[in-house]
Design a protein around this motif. Structure first.
Motif, mmCIF file in Angstrom:
data_model
loop_
_atom_site.group_PDB
_atom_site.id
_atom_site.type_symbol
_atom_site.label_atom_id
_atom_site.label_comp_id
_atom_site.label_asym_id
_atom_site.label_seq_id
_atom_site.Cartn_x
_atom_site.Cartn_y
_atom_site.Cartn_z
ATOM 1 N N ARG A 41 -32.569 -26.017 -48.665
ATOM 2 C CA ARG A 41 -33.415 -25.269 -47.748
ATOM 3 C C ARG A 41 -33.163 -25.789 -46.340
ATOM 4 O O ARG A 41 -33.032 -26.980 -46.135
ATOM 5 N N ASP A 42 -33.109 -24.873 -45.383
ATOM 6 C CA ASP A 42 -32.877 -25.250 -43.993
ATOM 7 C C ASP A 42 -34.224 -25.251 -43.268
ATOM 8 O O ASP A 42 -34.765 -24.207 -42.924
ATOM 9 N N PHE A 43 -34.769 -26.421 -43.074
ATOM 10 C CA PHE A 43 -36.078 -26.532 -42.447
ATOM 11 C C PHE A 43 -36.026 -26.282 -40.947
ATOM 12 O O PHE A 43 -37.057 -26.111 -40.319
ATOM 13 N N GLU A 44 -34.835 -26.270 -40.376
ATOM 14 C CA GLU A 44 -34.696 -25.955 -38.955
ATOM 15 C C GLU A 44 -35.122 -24.506 -38.692
ATOM 16 O O GLU A 44 -35.703 -24.203 -37.658
ATOM 17 N N LYS A 45 -34.849 -23.625 -39.638
ATOM 18 C CA LYS A 45 -35.272 -22.227 -39.491
ATOM 19 C C LYS A 45 -36.783 -22.134 -39.431
ATOM 20 O O LYS A 45 -37.340 -21.351 -38.655
ATOM 21 N N TYR A 46 -37.461 -22.932 -40.254
ATOM 22 C CA TYR A 46 -38.921 -22.889 -40.259
ATOM 23 C C TYR A 46 -39.504 -23.433 -38.968
ATOM 24 O O TYR A 46 -40.536 -22.957 -38.511
ATOM 25 N N SER A 47 -38.870 -24.414 -38.380
ATOM 26 C CA SER A 47 -39.381 -24.932 -37.119
ATOM 27 C C SER A 47 -39.180 -23.923 -35.988
ATOM 28 O O SER A 47 -39.933 -23.908 -35.020
ATOM 29 N N ASN A 48 -38.170 -23.058 -36.111
ATOM 30 C CA ASN A 48 -37.959 -22.025 -35.096
ATOM 31 C C ASN A 48 -38.982 -20.902 -35.185
ATOM 32 O O ASN A 48 -39.102 -20.106 -34.263
#
Length: 74
Positions: A41-48
């Motif tokens: 899972r790419d948590f960077e997407k969620y922070s964006n």
């Protein structure tokens, strides 16, 4: 029980509760770190999401219903 015994018991209880919360928090943080490094899972997407929360934004992940999963197995 006398007052000193209650205070000692309270101190030990606080210590062990804080220890449990500490262990739970760091195990959760480690699991997030591990999933991010494995690429699950790419948590960077969620922070964006904080900056891009419009209703016309593309979804971050594809969702499948239980019907779709059952149809794939048949």
């Amino acid at each position: 029980m006398d007052y000193e015994t209650l205070l000692t018991l309270q101190g030990y209880t606080k210590f062990f509760l804080i220890l449990v919360v500490f262990i739970l928090f760091y195990s959760y943080a480690f699991s997030i770190y591990r999933r991010d490094k494995k690429g699950e899972r790419d948590f960077e997407k969620y922070s964006n999401l904080v900056h891009d929360d419009s209703s016309v934004s593309a979804p971050l992940e594809e969702r499948t219903s239980k019907k779709d999963i059952g149809n794939k197995e048949k």
